[in-house]
Design an enzyme around this catalytic site. Structure first.
Site, PDB file in Angstrom:
ATOM      1  N   LYS B 102       0.817  -1.219   0.000  1.00 11.07           N
ATOM      2  CA  LYS B 102       0.000   0.000   0.000  1.00 11.07           C
ATOM      3  C   LYS B 102       0.847   1.263   0.000  1.00 11.07           C
ATOM      4  O   LYS B 102       0.399   2.304  -0.432  1.00 11.07           O
ATOM      5  CB  LYS B 102      -0.904   0.023   1.241  1.00 11.07           C
ATOM      6  CG  LYS B 102      -1.957  -1.063   1.257  1.00 11.07           C
ATOM      7  CD  LYS B 102      -2.921  -0.823   2.423  1.00 11.07           C
ATOM      8  CE  LYS B 102      -3.606  -2.083   2.900  1.00 11.07           C
ATOM      9  NZ  LYS B 102      -2.818  -2.854   3.874  1.00 11.07           N
ATOM     10  N   GLY B 103       2.064   1.185   0.524  1.00  9.84           N
ATOM     11  CA  GLY B 103       2.891   2.384   0.695  1.00  9.84           C
ATOM     12  C   GLY B 103       3.331   3.026  -0.607  1.00  9.84           C
ATOM     13  O   GLY B 103       3.310   2.408  -1.666  1.00  9.84           O
ATOM     14  N   CYS B 104       3.747   4.314  -0.516  1.00  6.18           N
ATOM     15  CA  CYS B 104       4.181   5.071  -1.699  1.00  6.18           C
ATOM     16  C   CYS B 104       5.693   4.993  -1.915  1.00  6.18           C
ATOM     17  O   CYS B 104       6.191   5.402  -2.960  1.00  6.18           O
ATOM     18  CB  CYS B 104       3.803   6.535  -1.563  1.00  6.18           C
ATOM     19  SG  CYS B 104       2.056   6.830  -1.768  1.00  6.18           S
ATOM     20  N   ILE B 105       6.430   4.595  -0.906  1.00  8.76           N
ATOM     21  CA  ILE B 105       7.899   4.682  -1.019  1.00  8.76           C
ATOM     22  C   ILE B 105       8.515   3.318  -1.338  1.00  8.76           C
ATOM     23  O   ILE B 105       8.274   2.352  -0.633  1.00  8.76           O
ATOM     24  CB  ILE B 105       8.516   5.234   0.285  1.00  8.76           C
ATOM     25  CG1 ILE B 105       7.838   6.557   0.662  1.00  8.76           C
ATOM     26  CG2 ILE B 105      10.014   5.419   0.140  1.00  8.76           C
ATOM     27  CD1 ILE B 105       7.998   7.642  -0.360  1.00  8.76           C
TER      28      ILE B 105
END
Lengths: 155, 105
Positions: B102-105
């Site tokens: 789910k994370g952006c990084i």
């Protein structure tokens, strides 16, 4: 479904912390999705890849209404440093790395990092002023050649 | 949700094409998923990443970011992109039987 994006060229033109990060996050995010990515640093955005400056980027506390700090308060010495350290703490919680580590990481993903020749000449810089991840100093024309066939994002 | 056959079993997949049930996963299915992603055979280096991802997921409920992978899995960013070309976090999560990170990084 629409055709997926296959290539992006992201221009980073500002040198504040909040001016630099969106472009870095988008470049890294592109690579995570398997999208080819190139970063082009121009004007004050060059600070993000200048060896002596990249560890000291600051949040602008003046002239930014969304900070919700009155201009005169934002101008008090130390405000920018304070806002910067607060933002860095929040970013660390989200696993967003400091600028230098992020630049190294993005370069390791296979993305190209380039400095704008016009700005380099204007500020009397040389390749030696940049971090090792800066692949080359290129002209606007070369940038457009590299960007051919993809999306260009200006930040 | 769709079901289809993989490695001799009929399994459910989510909208991203990742395994719907963590418990359905085994090493044979991992190899079959890897083959779908263009990875001919999973090496020890792949397994280092996959096992790390599974243990992180079980602990935290989300697959780790590229930064965490780089810092903690023992495999650096460059090698991650060599092992799992075109998107290591996404691909390794899929092969490990986990949902898309789910994370952006």
């Amino acid at each position: 479904m629409a055709d997926p994006i296959e290539k992006v060229s992201i221009i980073i033109s500002r040198g504040s912390l909040e001016g630099v990060y969106p472009g870095l996050i988008m470049a890294n995010g592109a690579r995570m999705e398997g999208i080819e990515a190139t970063l082009f640093f121009t004007f004050f955005g060059l600070d993000a890849i200048i060896n002596k400056r990249m560890d000291n980027l600051k949040v602008a506390t003046v002239g930014n209404p969304a900070m919700h700090i009155p201009t005169l308060v934002g101008a008090i010495p130390g405000m920018s440093a304070f806002a910067t350290s607060q933002m860095k703490k929040e970013m660390e919680k989200l696993d967003i790395p400091p600028v230098r580590e992020f630049i190294e990481m993005i370069h390791d993903t296979g993305a190209g990092l380039f400095a704008c020749k016009a700005t380099v000449d204007m500020f009397h810089l040389t390749q030696a002023d940049f971090c090792p991840q800066c692949d080359d100093i290129i002209s606007v024309g070369q940038f457009y050649e590299m960007a051919a066939g993809g999306q260009i994002i200006f930040t | 949700m769709e079901t289809r056959e993989i490695a001799g079993k009929t399994l459910a997949f989510d909208a991203d094409g990742n395994l719907a049930n963590l418990a359905d996963w085994n090493e044979e299915i991992a190899q079959a998923l890897a083959t779908e992603e263009g990875i001919e055979s999973l090496t020890d280096r792949h397994w280092l990443v996959l096992n790390y991802m599974r243990s992180e997921f079980q602990e935290k409920g989300d697959a780790p970011s590229i930064r965490k992978l780089t810092k903690e899995s023992g495999v650096d960013t460059k090698e991650l992109y060599q092992l799992f070309p075109k998107g290591p976090a996404k691909k390794a999560a899929r092969i490990a039987g986990l949902p898309k990170p789910k994370g952006c990084i």
